[in-house]
Write a protein that holds these residues in place. Structure first.
Motif, PDB file in Angstrom:
ATOM      1  N   SER A 153       0.837  -1.187   0.000  1.00 37.36           N
ATOM      2  CA  SER A 153       0.000   0.000   0.000  1.00 37.36           C
ATOM      3  C   SER A 153       0.878   1.245   0.000  1.00 37.36           C
ATOM      4  O   SER A 153       2.054   1.183   0.373  1.00 37.36           O
ATOM      5  CB  SER A 153      -0.904   0.012   1.237  1.00 37.36           C
TER       6      SER A 153
ATOM      7  N   SER B  24      -6.208  -2.245  -2.769  1.00 36.24           N
ATOM      8  CA  SER B  24      -5.665  -1.346  -1.750  1.00 36.24           C
ATOM      9  C   SER B  24      -4.288  -1.765  -1.279  1.00 36.24           C
ATOM     10  O   SER B  24      -3.542  -0.961  -0.714  1.00 36.24           O
ATOM     11  CB  SER B  24      -6.614  -1.284  -0.546  1.00 36.24           C
ATOM     12  N   ARG B  25      -3.915  -3.037  -1.505  1.00 29.07           N
ATOM     13  CA  ARG B  25      -2.605  -3.533  -1.077  1.00 29.07           C
ATOM     14  C   ARG B  25      -1.565  -3.458  -2.190  1.00 29.07           C
ATOM     15  O   ARG B  25      -0.465  -3.973  -2.047  1.00 29.07           O
ATOM     16  CB  ARG B  25      -2.726  -4.978  -0.593  1.00 29.07           C
TER      17      ARG B  25
ATOM     18  N   ALA C 286      -2.675   4.006  -4.551  1.00 31.53           N
ATOM     19  CA  ALA C 286      -3.227   2.652  -4.596  1.00 31.53           C
ATOM     20  C   ALA C 286      -3.872   2.380  -5.948  1.00 31.53           C
ATOM     21  O   ALA C 286      -4.497   3.262  -6.545  1.00 31.53           O
ATOM     22  CB  ALA C 286      -4.240   2.459  -3.476  1.00 31.53           C
TER      23      ALA C 286
ATOM     24  N   SER D 265       0.291  -0.727  -5.185  1.00 30.28           N
ATOM     25  CA  SER D 265       0.503   0.695  -5.469  1.00 30.28           C
ATOM     26  C   SER D 265       1.114   0.914  -6.837  1.00 30.28           C
ATOM     27  O   SER D 265       1.899   0.092  -7.328  1.00 30.28           O
ATOM     28  CB  SER D 265       1.421   1.329  -4.422  1.00 30.28           C
TER      29      SER D 265
END
Length: 276
Positions: A121, A226-227, A221, A229
């Motif tokens: 993230s 969301s994890r 993100a 980038s």
């Protein structure tokens, strides 16, 4: 040859910014005044003060003014370069999706923009690349050490960095004196800056002092991930010394890819540790 020189630095060289011309960004200008206005205690980690000790007292008005101006101008100058749409040419494209573009600035100096996707993230990357910058040498073999010399508020710091001496490194070790700072705008995290001057730490004997910037990293993100980038890194470096431009322009983008490889390896190690 040059991987030992390339690192993530954030800060600004006052002469660099003041000598540059061109219009400033307007649509995506990041407001750095709120980032730089909070500075009262200076953390000193030089040998004279002792690692981790605190020097009480506020920065002088002149010091605060310099840092405020450099913070705001550095990041916006770098964003103006990295977000410009003209002049960029594809330099390298890797099978894993990493790409690097290059662009010639005034004076025929090249800058490089790396774009990659990382399994972390923006907050995790911010912690690794900014909050824990002094630990970077543990996972990046191109760095011997990074020390925070001054902590100017919560989001701005002055650092001294020494590149590693590696086999086949034709240019020798370099050191860097930088102001690093961070900011957030919406869902994006920005790390920006370049070289600075520090009277108590002039160029060191045995090293060539290279200069960065203005430069920046943009972290945001990926949609629905969301994890993960998007990692965009503008590398803008003057390695100094008598080196052919052709050598520098070939080595710098390769060194960016090496850095990203080491960062991915570090992220994988952290993930494995969290599962045990």
């Amino acid at each position: 040859m040059l991987p030992a020189v390339v690192k993530l630095c954030c800060g600004i060289s006052y002469p660099h910014v003041r000598s540059m011309t061109g219009k400033r960004m307007t649509s995506r200008r990041v407001n750095m005044r709120s980032v730089c206005n909070s500075s009262s205690v200076v953390f000193c980690r030089t040998a004279a003060c002792g690692r981790g000790s605190v020097r009480t007292g506020a920065l002088s008005p002149a010091e605060r003014g310099s840092h405020h101006m450099s913070c705001e101008e550095a990041l916006n100058e770098a964003l103006e370069i990295v977000e410009s749409t003209d002049g960029w040419k594809l330099d390298l494209a890797e099978k894993n999706g990493d790409v690097i573009y290059s662009k010639a600035l005034k004076g025929n100096r090249k800058v490089f923009r790396l774009e990659a996707e990382l399994d972390a993230s923006p907050e995790e990357l911010y912690e690794i690349l900014f909050l824990r910058v002094e630990e970077m040498h543990r996972w990046n073999p191109s760095i011997t050490s990074i020390r925070v010399l001054k902590q100017v508020g919560r989001n701005t710091m002055v650092t001294h960095e020494v590149s590693a001496e590696t086999a086949g490194n034709l240019i020798g070790q370099r050191d860097f004196l930088s102001v690093r700072h961070s900011s957030r705008s919406g869902s994006r995290v920005y790390l920006g800056g370049a070289a600075t001057r520090f009277e108590s730490l002039p160029p060191q004997e045995g090293f060539v002092r290279a200069e960065d910037g203005p430069t920046c990293i943009i972290l945001h993100a990926l949609p629905h991930h969301s994890r993960k980038s998007r990692f965009i890194w503008l590398l803008n470096m003057d390695v100094k010394g008598w080196l052919p431009k052709s050598l520098v322009n070939k080595a710098l983008p390769r060194a960016q890819l090496d850095f990203t490889k080491h960062l991915r390896h570090h992220l994988t190690g952290q993930t494995q540790e969290s599962r045990t």
